[in-house]
Design a protein around this motif. Structure first.
Motif, PDB file in Angstrom:
ATOM      1  N   VAL A  32      42.830  15.583  65.844  1.00 27.67           N
ATOM      2  CA  VAL A  32      43.215  16.992  65.823  1.00 27.67           C
ATOM      3  C   VAL A  32      43.611  17.401  67.231  1.00 27.67           C
ATOM      4  CG1 VAL A  32      40.853  17.822  66.157  1.00 27.67           C
ATOM      5  CG2 VAL A  32      42.506  19.313  65.092  1.00 27.67           C
ATOM      6  N   LEU A  33      44.657  18.185  67.329  1.00 30.12           N
ATOM      7  CA  LEU A  33      45.067  18.746  68.615  1.00 30.12           C
ATOM      8  C   LEU A  33      44.362  20.097  68.716  1.00 30.12           C
ATOM      9  CD1 LEU A  33      46.786  18.212  71.082  1.00 30.12           C
ATOM     10  CD2 LEU A  33      48.672  19.378  69.959  1.00 30.12           C
ATOM     11  N   VAL A  43      41.394  15.401  70.057  1.00 27.02           N
ATOM     12  CA  VAL A  43      40.052  14.991  69.657  1.00 27.02           C
ATOM     13  C   VAL A  43      40.182  14.039  68.476  1.00 27.02           C
ATOM     14  CG1 VAL A  43      37.809  15.770  68.808  1.00 27.02           C
ATOM     15  CG2 VAL A  43      39.096  17.203  70.387  1.00 27.02           C
ATOM     16  N   ARG A  44      39.599  12.860  68.610  1.00 24.07           N
ATOM     17  CA  ARG A  44      39.552  11.891  67.513  1.00 24.07           C
ATOM     18  C   ARG A  44      38.121  11.824  67.010  1.00 24.07           C
ATOM     19  NH1 ARG A  44      42.969   9.099  71.297  1.00 24.07           N
ATOM     20  NH2 ARG A  44      45.068   8.941  70.445  1.00 24.07           N
ATOM     21  N   PHE A  45      37.968  11.740  65.684  1.00 27.43           N
ATOM     22  CA  PHE A  45      36.617  11.689  65.121  1.00 27.43           C
ATOM     23  C   PHE A  45      36.620  10.969  63.791  1.00 27.43           C
ATOM     24  CE2 PHE A  45      38.612  15.469  63.510  1.00 27.43           C
ATOM     25  CZ  PHE A  45      38.156  15.607  62.210  1.00 27.43           C
ATOM     26  N   GLY A  46      35.456  10.515  63.365  1.00 26.59           N
ATOM     27  CA  GLY A  46      35.272   9.881  62.068  1.00 26.59           C
ATOM     28  C   GLY A  46      35.335   8.365  62.145  1.00 26.59           C
ATOM     29  N   LYS A  71      25.009  18.572  70.604  1.00 28.06           N
ATOM     30  CA  LYS A  71      25.730  19.653  71.269  1.00 28.06           C
ATOM     31  C   LYS A  71      27.210  19.616  70.887  1.00 28.06           C
ATOM     32  CE  LYS A  71      26.726  17.463  75.694  1.00 28.06           C
ATOM     33  NZ  LYS A  71      26.573  17.561  77.116  1.00 28.06           N
ATOM     34  N   GLY A  72      27.836  20.766  70.939  1.00 28.84           N
ATOM     35  CA  GLY A  72      29.245  20.867  70.599  1.00 28.84           C
ATOM     36  C   GLY A  72      29.495  21.430  69.211  1.00 28.84           C
ATOM     37  N   TYR A  81      32.166  19.252  66.260  1.00 34.35           N
ATOM     38  CA  TYR A  81      32.647  20.475  65.619  1.00 34.35           C
ATOM     39  C   TYR A  81      33.555  20.139  64.437  1.00 34.35           C
ATOM     40  CZ  TYR A  81      35.322  24.770  64.898  1.00 34.35           C
ATOM     41  OH  TYR A  81      35.921  25.861  64.333  1.00 34.35           O
ATOM     42  N   TRP A  82      34.526  19.244  64.662  1.00 32.23           N
ATOM     43  CA  TRP A  82      35.499  18.910  63.623  1.00 32.23           C
ATOM     44  C   TRP A  82      34.878  18.083  62.513  1.00 32.23           C
ATOM     45  CZ3 TRP A  82      39.466  21.820  63.310  1.00 32.23           C
ATOM     46  CH2 TRP A  82      39.918  22.464  64.455  1.00 32.23           C
ATOM     47  N   SER A  83      33.944  17.215  62.849  1.00 28.53           N
ATOM     48  CA  SER A  83      33.260  16.429  61.835  1.00 28.53           C
ATOM     49  C   SER A  83      32.435  17.332  60.918  1.00 28.53           C
ATOM     50  CB  SER A  83      32.366  15.378  62.496  1.00 28.53           C
ATOM     51  OG  SER A  83      31.767  14.579  61.515  1.00 28.53           O
TER      52      SER A  83
END
Length: 89
Positions: A32-33, A43-46, A71-72, A81-83
């Motif tokens: 996600v940008l 941000v890359r996640f997962g 945190k976050g 946050y995105w996860s």
């Protein structure tokens, strides 16, 4: 007419800020940008090797409880946050 993918960062094309996309690479499942105020960050996640089973209430409850202490949780520039947003925590 507006260009569909107007932002490009890290080899990924994004239609707008704060909209997660699936990544074709094998290191992370989503990217996600993220934009918070004037700050912009990729941000890359997962985990790409795990399936998300948020439809199972016990697993969702466990994940949300487990990730809430990291945190976050309120920072759009963090992977947590995105996860948590994907899991609807």
């Amino acid at each position: 007419m507006a260009e569909k993918n107007k932002y490009e960062r890290g080899g990924h094309k994004f239609s707008s800020y704060n909209k997660p996309i699936r990544t074709p690479k094998k290191n992370k499942k989503f990217a996600v940008l993220a934009k918070q105020g004037d700050d912009v960050k990729l941000v890359r996640f997962g985990d790409p090797n795990m399936s998300i089973k948020k439809g199972q209430p016990a697993r969702k409850k466990s994940y949300c409880a487990r990730s809430g202490g990291i945190k976050g949780t309120n920072n759009k520039l963090s992977a947590n946050y995105w996860s948590r947003k994907k899991w609807d925590c």
